[in-house]
Write a protein that holds these residues in place. Sequence first.
Motif, PDB file in Angstrom:
ATOM      1  N   ASN A   1      36.353  33.335  48.223  1.00  0.00           N
ATOM      2  CA  ASN A   1      36.441  34.318  47.134  1.00  0.00           C
ATOM      3  C   ASN A   1      37.878  34.779  46.922  1.00  0.00           C
ATOM      4  O   ASN A   1      38.319  34.959  45.780  1.00  0.00           O
ATOM      5  N   LEU A   2      38.609  34.959  48.012  1.00  0.00           N
ATOM      6  CA  LEU A   2      40.015  35.366  47.900  1.00  0.00           C
ATOM      7  C   LEU A   2      40.843  34.270  47.233  1.00  0.00           C
ATOM      8  O   LEU A   2      41.756  34.567  46.446  1.00  0.00           O
ATOM      9  N   ALA A   3      40.529  33.011  47.537  1.00  0.00           N
ATOM     10  CA  ALA A   3      41.259  31.894  46.922  1.00  0.00           C
ATOM     11  C   ALA A   3      40.966  31.805  45.428  1.00  0.00           C
ATOM     12  O   ALA A   3      41.809  31.330  44.651  1.00  0.00           O
ATOM     13  N   LYS A   4      39.787  32.249  45.009  1.00  0.00           N
ATOM     14  CA  LYS A   4      39.437  32.193  43.586  1.00  0.00           C
ATOM     15  C   LYS A   4      40.080  33.325  42.777  1.00  0.00           C
ATOM     16  O   LYS A   4      40.160  33.233  41.550  1.00  0.00           O
ATOM     17  N   TYR A   5      40.501  34.386  43.455  1.00  0.00           N
ATOM     18  CA  TYR A   5      41.091  35.518  42.740  1.00  0.00           C
ATOM     19  C   TYR A   5      42.481  35.152  42.202  1.00  0.00           C
ATOM     20  O   TYR A   5      43.246  34.452  42.871  1.00  0.00           O
ATOM     21  N   PRO A   6      42.827  35.660  41.012  1.00  0.00           N
ATOM     22  CA  PRO A   6      44.214  35.501  40.534  1.00  0.00           C
ATOM     23  C   PRO A   6      45.155  36.443  41.276  1.00  0.00           C
ATOM     24  O   PRO A   6      44.725  37.369  41.973  1.00  0.00           O
ATOM     25  N   ALA A   7      46.443  36.245  41.115  1.00  0.00           N
ATOM     26  CA  ALA A   7      47.449  37.052  41.826  1.00  0.00           C
ATOM     27  C   ALA A   7      47.399  38.518  41.402  1.00  0.00           C
ATOM     28  O   ALA A   7      47.647  39.419  42.208  1.00  0.00           O
ATOM     29  N   SER A   8      47.058  38.771  40.128  1.00  0.00           N
ATOM     30  CA  SER A   8      46.986  40.160  39.644  1.00  0.00           C
ATOM     31  C   SER A   8      45.868  40.931  40.335  1.00  0.00           C
ATOM     32  O   SER A   8      45.993  42.135  40.603  1.00  0.00           O
ATOM     33  N   THR A   9      44.747  40.240  40.651  1.00  0.00           N
ATOM     34  CA  THR A   9      43.639  40.890  41.373  1.00  0.00           C
ATOM     35  C   THR A   9      44.002  41.116  42.828  1.00  0.00           C
ATOM     36  O   THR A   9      43.656  42.154  43.408  1.00  0.00           O
ATOM     37  N   VAL A  10      44.692  40.146  43.430  1.00  0.00           N
ATOM     38  CA  VAL A  10      45.104  40.287  44.835  1.00  0.00           C
ATOM     39  C   VAL A  10      46.072  41.454  44.982  1.00  0.00           C
ATOM     40  O   VAL A  10      46.065  42.163  45.991  1.00  0.00           O
ATOM     41  N   GLN A  11      46.897  41.693  43.957  1.00  0.00           N
ATOM     42  CA  GLN A  11      47.900  42.755  44.030  1.00  0.00           C
ATOM     43  C   GLN A  11      47.263  44.130  44.147  1.00  0.00           C
ATOM     44  O   GLN A  11      47.729  44.968  44.929  1.00  0.00           O
ATOM     45  N   ILE A  12      46.191  44.363  43.399  1.00  0.00           N
ATOM     46  CA  ILE A  12      45.560  45.700  43.410  1.00  0.00           C
ATOM     47  C   ILE A  12      44.261  45.706  44.210  1.00  0.00           C
ATOM     48  O   ILE A  12      43.467  46.641  44.088  1.00  0.00           O
ATOM     49  N   LEU A  13      44.050  44.694  45.037  1.00  0.00           N
ATOM     50  CA  LEU A  13      42.823  44.626  45.842  1.00  0.00           C
ATOM     51  C   LEU A  13      42.823  45.763  46.861  1.00  0.00           C
ATOM     52  O   LEU A  13      43.725  45.877  47.692  1.00  0.00           O
ATOM     53  N   GLY A  14      41.825  46.626  46.791  1.00  0.00           N
ATOM     54  CA  GLY A  14      41.757  47.797  47.656  1.00  0.00           C
ATOM     55  C   GLY A  14      42.111  49.085  46.949  1.00  0.00           C
ATOM     56  O   GLY A  14      41.950  50.169  47.525  1.00  0.00           O
ATOM     57  N   ALA A  15      42.601  48.995  45.716  1.00  0.00           N
ATOM     58  CA  ALA A  15      42.964  50.197  44.946  1.00  0.00           C
ATOM     59  C   ALA A  15      42.150  50.255  43.660  1.00  0.00           C
ATOM     60  O   ALA A  15      42.674  50.578  42.579  1.00  0.00           O
ATOM     61  N   GLU A  16      40.854  49.938  43.763  1.00  0.00           N
ATOM     62  CA  GLU A  16      40.004  49.874  42.573  1.00  0.00           C
ATOM     63  C   GLU A  16      39.772  51.261  41.965  1.00  0.00           C
ATOM     64  O   GLU A  16      39.739  51.427  40.740  1.00  0.00           O
ATOM     65  N   LYS A  17      39.616  52.260  42.836  1.00  0.00           N
ATOM     66  CA  LYS A  17      39.372  53.625  42.337  1.00  0.00           C
ATOM     67  C   LYS A  17      40.554  54.123  41.521  1.00  0.00           C
ATOM     68  O   LYS A  17      40.392  54.696  40.433  1.00  0.00           O
ATOM     69  N   ALA A  18      41.746  53.878  42.065  1.00  0.00           N
ATOM     70  CA  ALA A  18      42.949  54.323  41.344  1.00  0.00           C
ATOM     71  C   ALA A  18      43.111  53.570  40.027  1.00  0.00           C
ATOM     72  O   ALA A  18      43.536  54.155  39.010  1.00  0.00           O
ATOM     73  N   LEU A  19      42.735  52.294  40.011  1.00  0.00           N
ATOM     74  CA  LEU A  19      42.853  51.498  38.786  1.00  0.00           C
ATOM     75  C   LEU A  19      41.920  52.026  37.703  1.00  0.00           C
ATOM     76  O   LEU A  19      42.341  52.245  36.544  1.00  0.00           O
ATOM     77  N   PHE A  20      40.640  52.259  38.054  1.00  0.00           N
ATOM     78  CA  PHE A  20      39.677  52.722  37.049  1.00  0.00           C
ATOM     79  C   PHE A  20      39.975  54.161  36.619  1.00  0.00           C
ATOM     80  O   PHE A  20      39.744  54.533  35.463  1.00  0.00           O
TER      81      PHE A  20
END
Length: 594
Positions: free
Chosen positions: A317-336
């Motif tokens: 799943n991590l390999a399928k993610y784009p770099a932009s998703t990997v960059q903010i992975l773990g900061a979903e609350k702050a993003l939304f």
Amino acid sequence: MVLLHVLFEHAVGYTLLALKEVEEISLLQPQVEECVLNLGKFHNIVRLVAFSPFASSQVALENVNAVSEGIVHEDLRLFLETYLPTKKKKVLLGVGDPKIGAAIQEELGYNCQTGGVIAEILRGVRLHFHNLVKGLTDVSACKAQLGLGHSYSRAKVKFNVNRVDNMIIQSISLLDQLDKDINTFSMRVREWYGYHFPELVKIINDNATYCRVAQFIGNRKELNEEKLEELEELTMDGAKAKAILDASRSSMGMDISAIDLINIESFSSRVVSLSEYRQSLHTYLRSKMSQVAPSLSALIGEAVGARLIAHAGSLTNLAKYPASTVQILGAEKALFRALKTRGNTPKYGLIFHSTFIGRAAAKNKGRISRYLANKCSIASRIDCFSEVPTSVFGEKLREQVEERLSFYETGVIPRKNLEVMKEAMVQAEEAAAEITRKLEKQEKKRLKKEKKRLAAIALASPENSSSTPEECEETNEKPKKKKKQKLQETPQENGTEDPPVSLPKPKKRKSFSKEEFVNNDLETANNGNLPKRKKSLTKQEPVSEPEEATNRSVPKKKRKLSLKEEPLSSGPEEAVSNKSSKKKKKLQKLAQED
């Protein structure tokens, strides 16, 4: 008129059913729902065309896997080609799964339909399946479904692509939980032991070391200069050990009872054991990451890489993610929250814990986090899809991030990505060849050991099988040989030790002449008045002849010895014969006088 058929896949086999009155069914769907529950009405709608049972449970599992993946199995192809009409344009096949319907339509050319009336018909077939197929009971159908369900789920677990990642996910989750628990427990120990020795908190900052020292000191009044060396070993600092000793002498803490000290020491020992287990778990995580994701762990470290894998769910799943998703992975609350309030989006998530972002200046943190996320996505794809994963690419990617960081600070132009990847490819090929050589050597050693073990077993099995009859023959022959040796050795022994014993068996009397037996009978008849003891004496007389027979069979040297030994052996026999002759004479005289 279009002929509507329904394909039903069961754990027992494939079933093909034909539907009557297609036009009415298509128009009256609520009536179909009512007819599904009633078996009599359902028989008026549905007619069984063919049923093809699976040959074995393994064949059933293969077919189910093919259907779940949307692949037309060879058995299903043969079944449909055999029982469906040849005119494909006039046939409409109802299927429960759209994927398998699309595959059948593509490969075989039959028009397939899903949903609507087909779903209701399949529900009725599933309900009344044991009544539609002859010789099938509800219990046997349920057993087949249960067995196939177990084997299907077992195969899915066995062929799980992410099964190696599960250990990393669990270990990093446990590591984070242990960090929280150790921190909470050590603060409890500091507060509890602080009543007795409050100055120790300011001297020692590390939680595990504080617990060890508190366990060692116990009552501060018992601390003296004799324990100073051991205290230095615990604190790893002589100045701190001296400060602890001085503080214990002038401490403002309250006195504490022995029972309270025992509880504090036991609790601190638990905290120490937890911290030791945490270290061993961290080493396990490092070894696991070096096996599963060596490039990612070489780039950003084992802990951050493991957290990324755990947050994504798996390395795939991590390999399928784009770099932009990997960059903010773990900061979903702050993003939304930022999207909701139309504020600034976060620049980094879990990758903030890597050392690169901490080393970058405030204005360059966003740029370096974007660049690092790009390299992390490349490293995760290399680890996921390479046959022989190595840490070469991770080290080269790390060098690129270092160069980019120095470019932001000093302005030195970094190398191009193409040059770095060419170098990495050459080194990776060498490393892969080395790893394959090592694996081949290990495999050869294993095969040699296996061959030796099999050869030893093969040698042991014929020896055991052949030795049993031979050993039995030897054991049977040994007593016979011993008997012969005894017969040969007795004449030699008699000359030196004891008089000979009558060795011949009673069976050898068969070789006596008839004249001897007649003479013996006449003597016993004449001496009819003799007592029983005299008869036994007369019976012992023919023993001398078998002795002569044995002496004849003995070689010349042994015969000489037996001749020399005759006077010794004949003594008691002569005495017996003299006594018997005297008694005979007396009896004859008495008979004449009468």
